[in-house]
Structure formats: structure tokens, C-alpha cells
Design an enzyme around this catalytic site. Structure first.
Site, short mmCIF file in Angstrom:
data_model
loop_
_atom_site.label_atom_id
_atom_site.label_comp_id
_atom_site.label_asym_id
_atom_site.label_seq_id
_atom_site.Cartn_x
_atom_site.Cartn_y
_atom_site.Cartn_z
N GLY A 22 0.82 -1.20 0.00
CA GLY A 22 0.00 0.00 0.00
C GLY A 22 0.85 1.25 0.00
N GLY A 48 -3.66 -2.31 -2.56
CA GLY A 48 -2.22 -2.11 -2.76
C GLY A 48 -1.83 -2.45 -4.20
N ASP A 68 -4.15 -12.65 2.31
CA ASP A 68 -5.16 -11.86 3.01
C ASP A 68 -4.87 -12.01 4.50
OD1 ASP A 68 -7.46 -10.97 4.29
OD2 ASP A 68 -8.82 -11.82 2.79
N LEU A 73 -1.96 -16.29 10.06
CA LEU A 73 -0.62 -15.88 9.62
C LEU A 73 0.41 -16.85 10.21
CD1 LEU A 73 -0.78 -12.02 10.25
CD2 LEU A 73 -0.91 -13.21 8.05
N SER A 87 -5.36 -2.24 5.20
CA SER A 87 -6.76 -1.80 5.18
C SER A 87 -6.99 -0.90 3.99
CB SER A 87 -7.13 -1.01 6.45
OG SER A 87 -8.48 -0.56 6.37
N TYR A 157 -15.34 1.64 8.12
CA TYR A 157 -13.93 1.94 8.39
C TYR A 157 -13.76 2.42 9.83
CZ TYR A 157 -9.29 4.06 7.56
OH TYR A 157 -7.96 4.41 7.60
N LYS A 161 -11.76 0.33 12.77
CA LYS A 161 -10.55 0.85 13.42
C LYS A 161 -10.77 1.04 14.92
CE LYS A 161 -7.59 1.28 9.94
NZ LYS A 161 -6.32 0.53 9.89
N TYR A 171 -5.29 -7.04 24.04
CA TYR A 171 -4.11 -7.92 23.98
C TYR A 171 -2.99 -7.39 24.88
CZ TYR A 171 -5.21 -11.60 20.68
OH TYR A 171 -5.72 -12.74 20.11
N THR A 187 -2.80 12.02 5.00
CA THR A 187 -1.41 11.93 4.57
C THR A 187 -1.38 11.80 3.05
OG1 THR A 187 -0.89 10.83 6.64
CG2 THR A 187 0.74 10.62 4.89
#
Ligand code: UDP
Length: 321
Positions: A22, A48, A68, A73, A87, A157, A161, A171, A187
Site C-alpha cells: 500500500g 495495494g 489476506d 498468519l 486496510s 472503516y 478501526k 491484547y 497523509t
């Protein structure tokens, strides 16, 4: 609290970057490689682009996995830092992919946190000024809880978030994972997609093509634009700091969207006109980061003036036309 495993003197630190193809993920990968990290980039290319990381092909310390991140993972070997950047981030993109946006913010954050816990790595969440919604407090300090419409078009979104922040904190509290949360404000810079719908690439590509600049509403809504190199430096400092509370990173130089359109016309020398289009629902009326925390805890502030950052971005866009 679990400490990140210290890399031995001989081994470079290993960073995992989700969303590495991205706009921001690829700039982060570049910075980490320049600072001696081994980088494992993950992306599914939903928003991306392989172009953003093509220059890293063959780099001895860069590895790329097309996946994805909402899927489990699995990675061999030690990991010291997990940077969760995956994202969709443009309002146009997350309107097109609302379910993927919700999934990557929730399930993807869960998988990335699970990886960090398993590897005893430090974790950084790329959160957003969108968690403040259409803010009623201005400028926005990290202590502001926000004003979000959960069922509006931006809810997918914003709430993803917000959930991601809550999961990150859980966590940290329950499993002792060393976590960091950056709230990224608007940004811009090279590697934004010209047609990703956000205002900087929209106005620049319109100005360069001699097309009218599409100002939404009357253009009185405000934004504050940060150049990507400034932002990534702030985020790197945050990861390396001890700040577990969220930190805003952005440029407090605020302007209206109409002023911004005029600035783009001035810098590009474009003959384009300005036209007005309907304001999208729930478009925040004002946005400007309070960066006191970043200044105090990280010794960070943005350095790149808007005109300089826009020139770099224009150079990039011209090269791609
Ligand atoms: N905007 C605009 N014209 C465009 C694209 C965006 O006037 O072609 C406005 C948009 O309504 C918002 C601001 O520019 O007020 C910034 O929009 P962007 O999509 O970049 O991100 P946001 O800050 O809303 O998440």
C-alpha cells in the site's frame, strides 16, 4: 508484560508489515530496510499495488507474501516487530469494499496481534483520525472519544478501526503484548493511486489533466495534510518508544478544501476550473490533529512544507501519466 525479544548483535531485527504494497506500508518497508531491518511484507493487493514494492524485488532483506491477513498468519523464525497497516483507507475504497474493510480491521487485527503474541514481538496498529468521526472537539486530542455514525457510509472503516484499537488494548492488558497505536491523519505523497478518490490525488490528477477540480460541498470543510516521509518517521519513533497510549501523527497545518484546491492550481499552474459537487454523507466538517503527545513523547513534529511535499507528489504523478 512480554518484552520484544532482543535481536542478537549479528541478526537484523525482523519486521512484519501488513499492507506492505500500500501507499504507507511500502514507504514504511523502505524506511525499515534503510534502518537495517529484515522486512516481511504481506498484502493481498485489494487496494495495494505491486508497483509500490517492485523496487524491492531481489533485496536481500525483503521477503513478500501475498496473503489476506484475515487468514491465519504462519511465519517461520523470529519476529521482533509487527506493523499492522493493511486496510482500504480511502472513503471511495471502503465504500466499495465495506465487508473487507470490517474484516481486515477486526479479523486481520486479531491475526496480526496473534502473530505478535506468539513471536513475543512488539505490535503497532495503524489507526486513524476517522475514529474521531465528525469531531465535535477541535483540534482533536487523543483523549477525545469521537462522534461516529456506526451505520453511515464511513461506519465500516471507523468502527473497524475503533474495534481494532479496543482489541489491541485488550491484547496489551490480557496477554501483555507490547502494543502501540498511531492515529494517522490525512497523509499524501508518491504512491497514492491517482484515482483512489482521496482529495490529494483527485485534485492533482484533475489539475494535471486540465480537468475541473471537484470540490465537494462548499469546500468549507477543513483538513490538515501531512507528507508521507514525516508521517513514517513519526510512526517509527512511536514503535521504538514506550508509549502504549494512542498517539496522533499528522500535520496541524489546517486549511479548507476550497483553499487546498486553489493551492493545487497555484502550484501546478493548471488552467483548470473549480466545480462544486454534493458533499458525501457524514463527511467530517473539520479535522486537525493535536500533536502535543507526539511532540512530548516522541520529540516529533512534521518538517515538510505542503508546497515541497506536493512537488514530490506531482513529480510522481507526472512520471506515471
Ligand atoms: N473531497 C473533495 N473532492 C474530491 C475528493 C474529496 O472536495 O474529489 C473532499 C472530501 O469531501 C473531504 C476532503 O476532501 O471533505 C478529504 O477527503 P478524502 O477523501 O481525501 O479523505 P477524508 O479526510 O474525508 O477521509
Amino acid at each position: 508484560m512480554a518484552k520484544p525479544k532482543r535481536p542478537s548483535a549479528s541478526a537484523p531485527p525482523t519486521s512484519v508489515v501488513t499492507g506492505a504494497a500500500g501507499f504507507l506500508g511500502s514507504h514504511l518497508a523502505d524506511l525499515l530496510l534503510a534502518r537495517g531491518h529484515k522486512v516481511i511484507g504481506i498484502d493481498n493487493f485489494i487496494t495495494g499495488s505491486v508497483d509500490n514494492i517492485a523496487h524491492l524485488g531481489g533485496h536481500a532483506r525483503f521477503k513478500f507474501i501475498q496473503q489476506d491477513v484475515t487468514e491465519f498468519l504462519f511465519l517461520d523464525g523470529p519476529v521482533d516487530y509487527v506493523w499492522h497497516f493493511a486496510s482500504p483507507a480511502s472513503p471511495v475504497d471502503y465504500l466499495e469494499f465495506p465487508i473487507q474493510t470490517l474484516k481486515v480491521g477486526s479479523l486481520g487485527t486479531h491475526k496480526a496481534l496473534g502473530l505478535a503474541k506468539h513471536k513475543r514481538a512488539r505490535f503497532l496498529l495503524a489507526s486513524t483520525s476517522e475514529i474521531y468521526g465528525d469531531p465535535l472537539v477541535h483540534p482533536q486530542p487523543e483523549t477525545y472519544w469521537g462522534n461516529v455514525n456506526s451505520i453511515g457510509p464511513r461506519g465500516c472503516y471507523d468502527e473497524a478501526k475503533r474495534f481494532a484499537e479496543a482489541l489491541t488494548v485488550a491484547y496489551h492488558r490480557q496477554h501483555g503484548v507490547a502494543t502501540r497505536i498511531v492515529r494517522i491523519f490525512n497523509t499524501y505523497g508518491p504512491r497514492m493511486r491517482q484515482r483512489d478518490g482521496r482529495v490529494v490525488p483527485a485534485f492533482l490528477s484533475q489539475a494535471l489533466a486540465g480537468e475541473p477540480l471537484t470540490v465537494f460541498g462548499d469546500g468549507s470543510q477543513t483538513r490538515s495534510f501531512c507528507y508521507c516521509a514525516d508521517l513514517i518517521e513519526g510512526i517509527y519513533r512511536l514503535m521504538m518508544s514506550r508509549a502504549t497510549e494512542p498517539v496522533n501523527i499528522g500535520n496541524p497545518a489546517e486549511m479548507t478544501v476550497l483553499q487546498f484546491a486553489r493551492e493545487i492550481l497555484r502550484i501546478t499552474g493548471s488552467p483548470s476550473k473549480i466545480v462544486f459537487k454534493p458533499l458525501p454523507q457524514d463527511d467530517p466538517k473539520q479535522r486537525r490533529p493535536d500533536i502535543t503527545r507526539a511532540r512530548t513523547l516522541l520529540g516529533w513534529k512534521p518538517n515538510v512544507p505542503l508546497a515541497d511535499g506536493l512537488r514530490e507528489t506531482i513529480h510522481y504523478f507526472r512520471g506515471r501519466r
